[in-house]
Scaffold this active site. Structure first.
Site, PDB file in Angstrom:
ATOM      1  N   MET A   1      67.723 131.063  61.728  1.00 28.92           N
ATOM      2  CA  MET A   1      66.955 131.621  62.839  1.00 28.92           C
ATOM      3  C   MET A   1      67.688 131.450  64.166  1.00 28.92           C
ATOM      4  O   MET A   1      68.557 130.595  64.299  1.00 28.92           O
ATOM      5  CB  MET A   1      65.566 130.987  62.894  1.00 28.92           C
ATOM      6  CG  MET A   1      64.612 131.604  61.897  1.00 28.92           C
ATOM      7  SD  MET A   1      62.929 131.012  62.133  1.00 28.92           S
ATOM      8  CE  MET A   1      62.047 132.159  61.068  1.00 28.92           C
TER       9      MET A   1
ATOM     10  N   GLY B   1      55.858 130.454  67.803  1.00 28.44           N
ATOM     11  CA  GLY B   1      56.226 130.000  66.451  1.00 28.44           C
ATOM     12  C   GLY B   1      55.903 128.524  66.276  1.00 28.44           C
ATOM     13  O   GLY B   1      56.143 127.724  67.182  1.00 28.44           O
TER      14      GLY B   1
ATOM     15  N   HIS C   1      61.718 131.636  57.108  1.00 31.20           N
ATOM     16  CA  HIS C   1      60.678 130.745  57.633  1.00 31.20           C
ATOM     17  C   HIS C   1      60.645 129.365  56.988  1.00 31.20           C
ATOM     18  O   HIS C   1      59.902 128.494  57.462  1.00 31.20           O
ATOM     19  CB  HIS C   1      59.312 131.431  57.532  1.00 31.20           C
ATOM     20  CG  HIS C   1      59.186 132.552  58.524  1.00 31.20           C
ATOM     21  ND1 HIS C   1      59.741 133.781  58.300  1.00 31.20           N
ATOM     22  CD2 HIS C   1      58.613 132.598  59.736  1.00 31.20           C
ATOM     23  CE1 HIS C   1      59.510 134.555  59.340  1.00 31.20           C
ATOM     24  NE2 HIS C   1      58.822 133.871  60.232  1.00 31.20           N
TER      25      HIS C   1
ATOM     26  N   ASP D   1      63.883 126.492  67.994  1.00 29.85           N
ATOM     27  CA  ASP D   1      65.074 127.171  68.528  1.00 29.85           C
ATOM     28  C   ASP D   1      65.917 126.337  69.500  1.00 29.85           C
ATOM     29  O   ASP D   1      67.073 126.648  69.737  1.00 29.85           O
ATOM     30  CB  ASP D   1      64.674 128.467  69.228  1.00 29.85           C
ATOM     31  CG  ASP D   1      64.180 129.510  68.245  1.00 29.85           C
ATOM     32  OD1 ASP D   1      64.572 129.449  67.065  1.00 29.85           O
ATOM     33  OD2 ASP D   1      63.387 130.387  68.657  1.00 29.85           O
TER      34      ASP D   1
ATOM     35  N   GLY E   1      57.175 127.507  73.120  1.00 36.75           N
ATOM     36  CA  GLY E   1      58.505 127.843  73.621  1.00 36.75           C
ATOM     37  C   GLY E   1      58.433 128.703  74.865  1.00 36.75           C
ATOM     38  O   GLY E   1      57.481 128.637  75.661  1.00 36.75           O
TER      39      GLY E   1
ATOM     40  N   GLY F   1      57.792 131.940  75.511  1.00 33.26           N
ATOM     41  CA  GLY F   1      56.627 132.794  75.775  1.00 33.26           C
ATOM     42  C   GLY F   1      55.430 131.967  76.217  1.00 33.26           C
ATOM     43  O   GLY F   1      54.658 132.373  77.102  1.00 33.26           O
TER      44      GLY F   1
ATOM     45  N   ARG G   1      48.366 114.590  68.393  1.00 37.52           N
ATOM     46  CA  ARG G   1      47.834 113.245  68.156  1.00 37.52           C
ATOM     47  C   ARG G   1      48.061 112.364  69.387  1.00 37.52           C
ATOM     48  O   ARG G   1      47.146 111.674  69.851  1.00 37.52           O
ATOM     49  CB  ARG G   1      48.530 112.653  66.918  1.00 37.52           C
ATOM     50  CG  ARG G   1      48.232 111.202  66.651  1.00 37.52           C
ATOM     51  CD  ARG G   1      49.022 110.764  65.405  1.00 37.52           C
ATOM     52  NE  ARG G   1      48.866 109.356  65.118  1.00 37.52           N
ATOM     53  CZ  ARG G   1      49.675 108.417  65.591  1.00 37.52           C
ATOM     54  NH1 ARG G   1      50.690 108.741  66.383  1.00 37.52           N
ATOM     55  NH2 ARG G   1      49.459 107.150  65.271  1.00 37.52           N
ATOM     56  N   ALA G   2      49.278 112.407  69.917  1.00 40.73           N
ATOM     57  CA  ALA G   2      49.615 111.552  71.067  1.00 40.73           C
ATOM     58  C   ALA G   2      48.799 111.939  72.302  1.00 40.73           C
ATOM     59  O   ALA G   2      48.312 111.078  73.039  1.00 40.73           O
ATOM     60  CB  ALA G   2      51.115 111.651  71.351  1.00 40.73           C
TER      61      ALA G   2
HETATM   62  O1  F6P Z   1      59.989 129.935  66.266  1.00 42.01           O
HETATM   63  C1  F6P Z   1      60.998 130.701  66.873  1.00 42.01           C
HETATM   64  C2  F6P Z   1      61.492 131.658  65.874  1.00 42.01           C
HETATM   65  O2  F6P Z   1      61.662 130.884  64.757  1.00 42.01           O
HETATM   66  C3  F6P Z   1      62.779 132.445  66.090  1.00 42.01           C
HETATM   67  O3  F6P Z   1      63.967 131.767  65.839  1.00 42.01           O
HETATM   68  C4  F6P Z   1      62.571 133.581  65.124  1.00 42.01           C
HETATM   69  O4  F6P Z   1      63.337 134.674  65.498  1.00 42.01           O
HETATM   70  C5  F6P Z   1      61.111 133.854  65.259  1.00 42.01           C
HETATM   71  O5  F6P Z   1      60.519 132.634  65.602  1.00 42.01           O
HETATM   72  C6  F6P Z   1      60.431 134.430  64.047  1.00 42.01           C
HETATM   73  O6  F6P Z   1      59.126 134.684  64.372  1.00 42.01           O
HETATM   74  P1  F6P Z   1      58.009 135.236  63.386  1.00 42.01           P
HETATM   75  O7  F6P Z   1      57.431 134.047  62.710  1.00 42.01           O
HETATM   76  O8  F6P Z   1      57.023 135.904  64.252  1.00 42.01           O
HETATM   77  O9  F6P Z   1      58.688 136.147  62.414  1.00 42.01           O
END
Ligand code: F6P
Length: 323
Positions: free
Chosen positions: A170, A11, A253, A128, A102, A104, A21-22
Site C-alpha cells: 500500500m 482507513g 488489505h 501509511d 490520517g 483526510g 482505551r488510553a
Molecule cells: O489506510 C490507508 C490506505 O491503506 C492506503 O495506503 C490505501 O491506498 C488505501 O488506504 C486503501 O483504502 P480502501 O480501504 O478504501 O481501499
C-alpha cells in the site's frame, strides 16, 4: 471540561483501539465523560454514538481494527453535513473532540474546528506513515511487520522456483511502507511514488543481472508508483525480461489488519493520554505525534500538507543493500 467526543476515521490502523482505551481511561481519571461516534464523521453527522464505559474498552489493546468502526464520510465534506454534525455536538454537550486517522481525518478536523470553534486534537492513525510532524503513525509498524512476514514467505517460494517476484504494497502517494519493508526484507529493489521513472532503470539492471545468472529476487512496489503499481510493472518486466520467470503478489488489505505490535500499542497509549491532557491545557487544532522519544504537536494545516519526505539515509541504504 465535562464531555469529550472521539472517533476513528479513514482507513483503519492497528493500534486505534489501544488509543481509544488510553483516551477513555485518561478522561475517566479526570471525571470526563467519553462519547464514541461510530463510523467516522458519519457518526457525528447522524448522531450515531455510544457512551464509552470501562467495559467498552476492556480487552481491546491487542485487537486490530477499531471498535468504533470507521468510514471516509462523504456527508462531512459538505457544509450541510458539518452543520448537522455541529447540532449533534450541541445536543449532546460535547466540549471537545479527539479524532484518530490520517490526512483526510485531519483535513475534516481543521475545517470543522475552525467553522464552529470546537477544540479538536488529532492522533495520527494510518498505516501509511505519511503525516508531517511525526516520525511514526499508529499502525505503521504493525503493517511493516505484516509485510515482511509475507515477503519472507514469498522469498522461500521465489528461491525454490528461481522466480522473480513483484510484491505490491500500500501507499498511493507515499513510499514509507515500501521503503522500510524493502530494507527489512532484503528486497532487491524498491519503487516508490516519490521517485520518477525507476522502472526503466530496473529493467536495465535486471537484464545485466540475468546475464550474471541471477534468476530470483524480490521487487517491492508501492501501489501509487508511476510505473502503475504491481500489475503494470509485472507486465513491463515480463515484456522486457523474457528470461525471468516473473510472478506478482498484491498484499492489499492484509496490511491493515492484525494485532498491533508492541511499538504501536505504546505509541497509541502515549498519544491517547497526551490527547486528553492537551485538551485540558486548551490546545486545539493540533495533531499529535512523536519526534524521537518526545511527543510532538503540529497544527493540522501543516500536518496535512503532504510534505513529509522519505528519509534520505534509508533511500541510500536500499540503493546499497539492494544490489
Ligand atoms: O489506510 C490507508 C490506505 O491503506 C492506503 O495506503 C490505501 O491506498 C488505501 O488506504 C486503501 O483504502 P480502501 O480501504 O478504501 O481501499
Amino acid at each position: 471540561m465535562k464531555k469529550i467526543g472521539v472517533l476513528t476515521s479513514g482507513g483503519d490502523a492497528p493500534g486505534m483501539n489501544a488509543a481509544l482505551r488510553a483516551i477513555t481511561k485518561t478522561a475517566f481519571a479526570q471525571h470526563i465523560e467519553c462519547i464514541g461516534f461510530l463510523n467516522g464523521y458519519d457518526g457525528l453527522v447522524e448522531n450515531n454514538h455510544v457512551v464509552l464505559k470501562n467495559k467498552s474498552i476492556a480487552n481491546i489493546i491487542h485487537r486490530g481494527g477499531t471498535i468504533l468502526k470507521t468510514a471516509r464520510s462523504k456527508a462531512f465534506l459538505s457544509k450541510e453535513g458539518r452543520e448537522k454534525a455541529f447540532q449533534t455536538i450541541q445536543s449532546i454537550g460535547i466540549d471537545a473532540m479527539i479524532v484518530i486517522g490520517g490526512d483526510g481525518t485531519f483535513t475534516g478536523a481543521e475545517i470543522f474546528g475552525n467553522e464552529f470553534d470546537i477544540p479538536m486534537v488529532g492522533l495520527p492513525g494510518t498505516i501509511d506513515n505519511d503525516l508531517f510532524g511525526t516520525d511514526y503513525t499508529i499502525g505503521y509498524d504493525t503493517a511493516l511487520n505484516t509485510v515482511i512476514q509475507c515477503v519472507d514467505k514469498i522469498r522461500d517460494t521465489a528461491l525454490s522456483h528461481h522466480r522473480l517476484f513483484v510484491v505490491e504494497v500500500m501507499g498511493k502517494d507515499a513510499g514509507f511502507i515500501a521503503l522500510r519493508s524493502g530494507i527489512a526484507s532484503g528486497a532487491e529493489a524498491v519503487l516508490v511514488p516519490e521517485f520518477e521513472n525507476q522502472s526503466d532503470q530496473l529493467v536495465q539492471r535486471l537484464k545485466q543481472e540475468r546475464r550474471k545468472d541471477k534468476q530470483s529476487g524480490i521487487v517491492i512496489v508501492a501501489e501509487g508508483d508511476d510505473s502503475g503499481g504491481g500489475s503494470a510493472l509485472t507486465a513491463l518486466l515480463k515484456e522486457h525480461l523474457p528470461l525471468y520467470d516473473i510472478r506478482l503478489t498484491v498484499l492489499g488489505h492484509i496490511q491493515r489488519g492484525g494485532s498491533p505490535s508492541a511499538l504501536d500499542r505504546v505509541l497509541a497509549s502515549k498519544l491517547g493520554v497526551r490527547a486528553v491532557n492537551a485538551l485540558l491545557e486548551n490546545r486545539k487544532g493540533v495533531a499529535l505525534g512523536v519526534k524521537g522519544m518526545d511527543v510532538s504537536e503540529t497544527p493540522f494545516s501543516k500536518a496535512i500538507k503532504h510534505n513529509k519526505t522519505l528519509k534520505a539515509n534509508l533511500v541510500e541504504l536500499i540503493a546499497v543493500l539492494g544490489q
